[in-house]
Each structure stands twice: as structure tokens, then as C-alpha cells.
Design a protein around this motif. Structure first.
Motif, mmCIF file in Angstrom:
data_model
loop_
_atom_site.group_PDB
_atom_site.id
_atom_site.type_symbol
_atom_site.label_atom_id
_atom_site.label_comp_id
_atom_site.label_asym_id
_atom_site.label_seq_id
_atom_site.Cartn_x
_atom_site.Cartn_y
_atom_site.Cartn_z
ATOM 1 N N ILE A 1 0.840 -1.199 0.000
ATOM 2 C CA ILE A 1 0.000 0.000 0.000
ATOM 3 C C ILE A 1 0.882 1.259 0.000
ATOM 4 C CG2 ILE A 1 -1.743 1.304 1.294
ATOM 5 C CD1 ILE A 1 -2.767 -1.308 0.084
ATOM 6 N N GLY A 2 0.564 2.187 -0.895
ATOM 7 C CA GLY A 2 1.313 3.434 -0.985
ATOM 8 C C GLY A 2 2.299 3.480 -2.137
ATOM 9 N N ASP A 3 2.535 2.346 -2.754
ATOM 10 C CA ASP A 3 3.483 2.288 -3.872
ATOM 11 C C ASP A 3 2.799 2.768 -5.146
ATOM 12 O OD1 ASP A 3 5.408 1.772 -5.744
ATOM 13 O OD2 ASP A 3 5.222 -0.412 -5.639
ATOM 14 N N GLY B 1 4.459 -3.453 -6.486
ATOM 15 C CA GLY B 1 4.217 -4.427 -5.429
ATOM 16 C C GLY B 1 4.908 -4.112 -4.131
ATOM 17 N N GLY B 2 5.292 -2.841 -3.938
ATOM 18 C CA GLY B 2 5.949 -2.459 -2.692
ATOM 19 C C GLY B 2 7.324 -3.080 -2.569
ATOM 20 N N TYR B 3 7.825 -3.153 -1.341
ATOM 21 C CA TYR B 3 9.180 -3.663 -1.132
ATOM 22 C C TYR B 3 9.328 -5.104 -1.592
ATOM 23 C CZ TYR B 3 8.094 -6.738 2.802
ATOM 24 O OH TYR B 3 7.610 -7.765 3.571
ATOM 25 N N ILE B 4 8.267 -5.924 -1.436
ATOM 26 C CA ILE B 4 8.396 -7.343 -1.749
ATOM 27 C C ILE B 4 8.465 -7.571 -3.256
ATOM 28 C CG2 ILE B 4 5.918 -7.911 -1.756
ATOM 29 C CD1 ILE B 4 8.760 -10.039 -0.230
ATOM 30 N N LEU C 1 11.928 -6.412 -4.231
ATOM 31 C CA LEU C 1 12.916 -7.380 -3.767
ATOM 32 C C LEU C 1 12.955 -8.594 -4.692
ATOM 33 C CD1 LEU C 1 14.953 -8.285 -1.585
ATOM 34 C CD2 LEU C 1 13.022 -9.259 -0.329
ATOM 35 N N LYS C 2 11.810 -9.024 -5.152
ATOM 36 C CA LYS C 2 11.744 -10.163 -6.084
ATOM 37 C C LYS C 2 12.610 -9.889 -7.316
ATOM 38 C CE LYS C 2 8.438 -12.821 -8.911
ATOM 39 N NZ LYS C 2 9.135 -12.653 -10.197
ATOM 40 N N GLU C 3 12.489 -8.694 -7.881
ATOM 41 C CA GLU C 3 13.270 -8.344 -9.059
ATOM 42 C C GLU C 3 14.765 -8.321 -8.735
ATOM 43 O OE1 GLU C 3 11.862 -4.720 -10.728
ATOM 44 O OE2 GLU C 3 9.870 -5.496 -11.187
ATOM 45 N N GLY D 1 10.503 4.990 -0.892
ATOM 46 C CA GLY D 1 10.670 4.411 0.437
ATOM 47 C C GLY D 1 10.717 2.889 0.389
ATOM 48 N N TYR D 2 9.817 2.301 -0.395
ATOM 49 C CA TYR D 2 9.808 0.845 -0.544
ATOM 50 C C TYR D 2 11.094 0.343 -1.192
ATOM 51 C CZ TYR D 2 4.928 0.011 0.854
ATOM 52 O OH TYR D 2 3.758 -0.121 1.569
ATOM 53 N N SER D 3 11.604 1.111 -2.151
ATOM 54 C CA SER D 3 12.838 0.726 -2.826
ATOM 55 C C SER D 3 14.004 0.652 -1.841
ATOM 56 C CB SER D 3 13.156 1.718 -3.945
ATOM 57 O OG SER D 3 14.379 1.399 -4.572
ATOM 58 N N LEU D 4 14.058 1.613 -0.919
ATOM 59 C CA LEU D 4 15.122 1.614 0.088
ATOM 60 C C LEU D 4 14.972 0.444 1.064
ATOM 61 C CD1 LEU D 4 15.373 5.449 0.863
ATOM 62 C CD2 LEU D 4 16.988 4.045 -0.433
ATOM 63 N N ILE D 5 13.728 0.082 1.367
ATOM 64 C CA ILE D 5 13.499 -1.085 2.226
ATOM 65 C C ILE D 5 13.969 -2.353 1.513
ATOM 66 C CG2 ILE D 5 11.745 -2.543 3.313
ATOM 67 C CD1 ILE D 5 10.111 -0.014 3.850
ATOM 68 N N ALA D 6 13.603 -2.498 0.240
ATOM 69 C CA ALA D 6 14.018 -3.672 -0.538
ATOM 70 C C ALA D 6 15.535 -3.776 -0.598
ATOM 71 C CB ALA D 6 13.435 -3.597 -1.950
#
Length: 263
Positions: A60-62, A67-70, A73-75, A241-246
Motif C-alpha cells: 500500500i502506498g506504492d 508491489g511495494g518492497y516485496i 525485492l523479487k526483481e 521508500g519501498y525501494s530503500l526497504i528492498a
């Protein structure tokens, strides 16, 4: 008569030479080099990732719809040499608290996925904490947070136990909490301390499991210059933000050498 004798002698000599040559040929051994097979660790493998938890895992928010951080991260994982493909199953649900996740883990499709997982990646606890924040926003006191923390720890321990019941060897990756009110309500400095306490208790819990790691992300959202890492709701991360988490999760997974023993 002489011709006959000479012919006979020549025949005997020629036959002897051929036998000697034949004998020499039969004793020569042929050496064939055995082709060395590469170790299995060099062969890229397909890994199975199960994501569980709350709205952060749902993405949520992406605004980029990755798909957000997950999803990000998959990529990133699929770019690793040891990994051929990532089979991702995402059970993240907006609004879920630890009590909701406990119920989610009883669903048969979730159980089946957990049994096959190489990695279980999760975000949970933010809504447990925010429930107390919203109820005590104008009279912030540590006591309600300490009481809720006990419930959080009890539920989280049960969640880890349930995962291990279905899969003893999967790597559990828990992403820690961050303070989304840092820029909206900077005067509430107590929240930072409370979040640090919750994160510390989770870290201590994970240290008891040799196949579990804790990923800290609270520092990503701490500085005032990082205000633009939140989405329009000022609660969830945006795509950056999600990218930095990933990136942080991948960095931690590499530092812990989690790809070495991929099954």
C-alpha cells in the motif's frame, strides 16, 4: 627348392612381425578424460518466497505499482547469480495486526505455501503499535505501550512457532518497525523510544532461531530530509521508500550469506 625355402622363411619373418605389432597395439590403453560436473551451488535455482503481514507487505502506498518492497525485492533477487527465478506468494493484508496474522496462518493455502518456502519475509506489528498511538495521541504515556508490547511479543512468538511447525529450515526475514509520525508529529519524541523498545524485543526473539534475521529500517525514515519517502497518506512508504526497504533487505540477506545454502 631354394625359392620354396626362401618363401617359407620370408613368411615366418613377416608373420612374426605382424604378431609383434598386433601385440603392441593391444597393450596400448586409451585414456578418456572424465568430464567434471560443476558443483550444484553454481547452478542457478528457483526459490520460493512467502510474504506475510500487513499493508507494507501488501504494498500500500506504492504509486509505481511494483508491489511495494516485496515486489521490488523479487526483481533484485532474480538478478543474483545463484537465483534463476523467484516464485513469490504474497499474503500481506492492509490493517493486519499480529492477532490477524495468527488467524491467517491457519488457512490451508497459507500452510501449504509455508511448507514449500525457502524464505518467509514479513512485516507485522505496526498496526499493534498504532492502535495504542491513536488511543493515546493527546495524553501519551508509556504504560499502555508496555502493556501492548507484552501482547505483541506473545503473539509474535506464536507466529514464529507456527511457521516453524510447518517449515523448520526456511529463512525467516522480519522487517522492523519505523515511526511514520516523525514528520507529522515531531514533538512526540517518545514514539521513537517506544518503537526502538519494540524492535529490540523482536531482535532478541529472532536471535534464538538460527534461521531468522532481523532487518532494521527505522533509520531510513528518521531524518527530516527523508520526509519524501512517505506516500500521500503520510503513513505508508511511497515507491522510493519501498525501494530503500528492498535494498536494505537484500543487503542484509547477502551479509548473512542466505544464498549459499539455497536448497
Amino acid at each position: 627348392m631354394k625359392k620354396i625355402v626362401l618363401t617359407f622363411i620370408s613368411f615366418v619373418i613377416l608373420t612374426g612381425c605382424l604378431q609383434q605389432q598386433s601385440s603392441t597395439l593391444t597393450t596400448n590403453s586409451i585414456s578418456l578424460d572424465t568430464k567434471v560436473q560443476p558443483p550444484s551451488s553454481f547452478i542457478p535455482k528457483t526459490i520460493k518466497v512467502v510474504a506475510i503481514g500487513d499493508s507494507l507487505t501488501e504494498g500500500i502506498g506504492d504509486e509505481s505499482n511494483q508491489g511495494g518492497y516485496i515486489g521490488m525485492l523479487k526483481e533484485e533477487l532474480e538478478e543474483e547469480k545463484r537465483i534463476k527465478e523467484v516464485e513469490l506468494t504474497n499474503f500481506g493484508v492492509k490493517g493486519h495486526k499480529t492477532s490477524n496474522l495468527q488467524k491467517k496462518l491457519k488457512e490451508q493455502k497459507v500452510i501449504s505455501s509455508l511448507k514449500e518456502a525457502d524464505f518467509v519475509i514479513m512485516t507485522i506489528g505496526g498496526n499493534d503499535l498504532m492502535k495504542v498511538v491513536r488511543g493515546n495521541l493527546f495524553s501519551l504515556d508509556y504504560e499502555p505501550f508496555r502493556l501492548e508490547q507484552k501482547n505483541f511479543e506473545k503473539n509474535l512468538k506464536d507466529i514464529f512457532t507456527t511457521i516453524r511447525k510447518h517449515n523448520a529450515k526456511a529463512e525467516i526475514v522480519y522487517i522492523g518497525l519505523y515511526n511514520p509520525f516523525k514528520h507529522m508529529l515531531p514533538e512526540l519524541t517518545e514514539i521513537d523510544e517506544i518503537i526502538s523498545e519494540w524492535n529490540m524485543s523482536t531482535q532478541q526473539m529472532l536471535q534464538k532461531d538460527k534461521h531468522s534475521i532481523y532487518v532494521s529500517v527505522e533509520d531510513i525514515f528518521i531524518s527530516e530530509s527523508e520526509e519524501m519517502l512517505l506516500s500521500e497518506d503520510q503513513f505508508h512508504p511511497n515507491s522510493k521508500g519501498y525501494s530503500l526497504i528492498a535494498d536494505r533487505v537484500l543487503e542484509k540477506m547477502k551479509s548473512e550469506s542466505l544464498f549459499v545454502d539455497i536448497r
